[in-house]
Design an enzyme around this catalytic site. Structure first.
Site, PDB file in Angstrom:
ATOM      1  N   CYS A  62      -1.803   8.877  -7.571  1.00 24.77           N
ATOM      2  CA  CYS A  62      -1.044   9.578  -6.548  1.00 24.77           C
ATOM      3  C   CYS A  62       0.429   9.214  -6.671  1.00 24.77           C
ATOM      4  CB  CYS A  62      -1.557   9.217  -5.161  1.00 24.77           C
ATOM      5  SG  CYS A  62      -0.568   9.929  -3.831  1.00 24.77           S
TER       6      CYS A  62
ATOM      7  N   CYS B 165      -2.616  12.579  -3.354  1.00 24.88           N
ATOM      8  CA  CYS B 165      -3.884  12.513  -2.639  1.00 24.88           C
ATOM      9  C   CYS B 165      -4.110  13.828  -1.912  1.00 24.88           C
ATOM     10  CB  CYS B 165      -3.878  11.398  -1.600  1.00 24.88           C
ATOM     11  SG  CYS B 165      -3.897   9.770  -2.316  1.00 24.88           S
TER      12      CYS B 165
ATOM     13  N   CYS C 249      -3.589   8.984   2.578  1.00 25.06           N
ATOM     14  CA  CYS C 249      -2.474   8.652   1.692  1.00 25.06           C
ATOM     15  C   CYS C 249      -1.374   7.907   2.463  1.00 25.06           C
ATOM     16  CB  CYS C 249      -1.912   9.934   1.073  1.00 25.06           C
ATOM     17  SG  CYS C 249      -0.634   9.669  -0.163  1.00 25.06           S
TER      18      CYS C 249
END
Lengths: 286, 284
Positions: free
Chosen positions: A250, A272, A278
């Protein structure tokens, strides 16, 4: 002239809790109870006209509004995103018509309505997950005759599904179906796990939470009750695999253990899919 | 029902009948070869088949001969379960201890029989095959229905069968609709034999193929019947098919059996006037 949703609701003389009248709620709850009693079986229900277009989550919305109570806390996501336009609109509709509180964190919610994802974390036996389903019939791709479909489910005759997996493997070398991967529930009915990706399917197997699938356009409700076996259909020698891109992490929180989606561009990036997870990961707050 | 049961039969059909519509009181007497019609003149009901009885043993092939409309395909469809019957019984015996009264089964149980007990090869490949699926996938269908869940085992069983029915293995992964008529019938045979059923029903298996292709398919069928020791029922209007594949046969006319004979005998010395007409027409 614009009429605010609030005004519409306030002006309603028989002010309903959650838009649906009590008869509709009862009918939908009955379908939900049948669905829970027969895991994976698609229960027909009298899908109502909702203030959203069919195909935009009307099935999920009806289930949510039929099972929600004043003490519930709602989370709504589109993909994994709480701020997607459709998620925001549905959440606003639910919250304003029921006055329940809202959250973006799965663990703090009691009902999660979702279009494509199961949240990365936080769901346990206190939760109900409501999925908005576009095509509830897993056999639609292999059989079009409704009577034949009913027969196949009744007799658990899923050989056509197996043939389609065989064909997929022969033609493409791998089983290519991603979202809506067919799964056998409780060793009995095959369901379409649409709209969630393969990544989330292992989370359904013996999950502590209740999952309700609502297809408004197709007028079907089905369920995976808590602690129920959910087995993706696959050949013994062709292991079921979830989506994974080697080396992708990510670009915001650096995770490589969550479900990532690609943002296309000159330099495409991965992020994400579950935005709330996230953010909490970024804050070191998981 | 007779109490004497011959020990050898695998398939036994007893007084099977199929009537479409409601019959009048004398309907059975008003129909059949004597009256020259299978249609009840009073009610319009059709006696498609009546009082049809025969037994077939393992390794034996029985022919059902007659012109179109004589009821031969109806008999086959009633045995296969594609159609319900109005009277009689059909029994299959797959082992000394296992005897199944086919007509008393539920539709679901009858479909189960089609997986590994009774296979059918149709005249029209579209009836027996999914033309949009590959040859291998068509064979995977009965295998997965019988519980096969291993991809490479399915592949190797499918290629073994295609090899046996002389379908080039490099066509295994092509969709069947791209195949020639003869090759489609070979794939149908491979699919029919997938789960080694003891009984196979062949409905005009080579009609519609040109003569040289038909001869090749017939050769193959004869070899398979012998090799697998199948109890077979061959429905055909074509005497060359009956002559090549069957030992015994019944002749049907207007829904009734008019003659039962050894195939050689029938061809040399047909007794019933209708059989004589059929044979002389075939010999002409």
């Amino acid at each position: 002239m614009t009429t605010l949703l609030n005004n519409l609701i306030d002006n309603n003389e028989s002010e309903q809790f959650g838009i649906l009248d009590e008869y509709s709620k009862r009918e939908i709850r009955r379908a939900v109870l049948t669905a829970v009693a027969v895991p994976g079986y698609q229960v027909p229900f009298g899908s109502r006209e909702m203030p959203v277009a069919r195909g935009w989550g009307s099935g999920g919305l009806q289930i949510t509004l039929a099972v929600i109570g004043p003490n519930d806390v709602i989370k709504v996501i589109d993909q994994g995103d709480d701020q997607g336009v459709n998620a925001v609109n549905l959440r606003r509709l639910i919250v304003q018509s029921t006055k329940v509180s809202e959250t973006t964190t799965a663990a703090k919610s009691s009902i999660v309505q979702s279009r494509h994802r199961i949240p990365e974390d936080g769901l346990d036996q206190r939760h109900i997950l409501v999925l908005q389903v576009p095509v509830p019939e897993p056999l639609r791709g292999v059989e079009r005759d409704m009577r034949e479909l009913a027969r196949m489910h009744a007799e658990a005759d899923y050989s056509k599904m197996w043939v389609s997996l065989y064909e997929d493997k022969v033609r493409n070398g791998v089983i290519t179906q991603t979202t809506g991967y067919p799964c056998l529930v409780n060793d009995r009915y095959v369901i379409a796990t649409t709209p969630i990706p393969r990544w989330d399917i292992p989370k359904l197997d013996h999950s502590p939470f209740l999952t309700l699938f609502g297809a408004g356009r197709e007028k079907r409700i089905y369920a995976v009750p808590p602690f129920t076996k959910v087995e993706p259909l696959t050949f013994e020698d062709v292991p079921f695999e979830v989506e994974k891109t080697e080396g992708a992490t990510c670009s915001q929180c650096g995770s490589n253990s969550s479900f990532l989606v690609e943002i296309p561009g000159a330099l495409s990036r991965w992020v994400c899919s579950d935005t709330d997870w996230c953010e909490r990961n970024l804050e070191g707050n998981l | 029902m007779t109490s004497v049961v011959s020990p050898e039969w695998v398939l036994k059909v007893n007084q099977l009948g199929k009537i479409f519509g409601g019959l009048s009181e004398n309907g059975l007497a008003l129909t059949g070869p004597e009256t020259g019609s299978s249609k009840d003149p009073v009610t319009g009901a059709i006696v498609a088949a009546w009082n049809v009885s025969f037994e077939v043993a393992a390794g034996e092939a029985l022919g059902v001969v007659g012109e179109s409309g004589s009821g031969k395909s109806t008999v086959m469809r009633c045995i296969a379960g594609d159609q319900s019957s109005s009277a009689g019984s059909v029994q299959i015996r797959t082992s000394p201890n296992e005897q199944i009264d086919v007509l008393s089964l539920t539709p679901s149980e009858r479909r189960q029989l089609r997986i590994d007990k009774i296979a059918v090869v149709y005249q029209d490949p579209a009836e027996g095959l999914d033309l949009n699926v590959t040859a291998g996938g068509n064979i995977a269908s009965p295998l997965t229905a019988a519980g096969w869940r291993n991809f490479s085992s399915i592949r190797s069983r499918a290629s073994e069968l295609l090899l046996r029915t002389e379908v080039p293995l490099n066509r295994m992964d092509d969709v069947v609709k791209s195949f020639s008529g003869g090759m489609k019938q070979r794939v149908q045979l491979a699919k029919a034999l997938a789960n080694r059923p003891p009984i196979v029903l062949l409905d005009e298996p080579t009609t519609g193929l040109d003569a040289s292709v038909a001869a090749g398919v017939l050769d193959l069928i004869r070899g398979l019947l012998e090799e697998f020791g199948l109890a077979a029922v061959v429905v055909s209007h074509d005497f060359s098919v009956i002559e090549m594949l069957t030992n015994r046969c019944i002749v049907m006319n207007h829904g009734r059996v008019v003659e039962t004979a050894l195939t050689d005998q029938l061809l040399e010395d047909p007794h019933h006037p209708y059989s004589q007409k059929l044979v002389s027409a075939a010999r002409a």
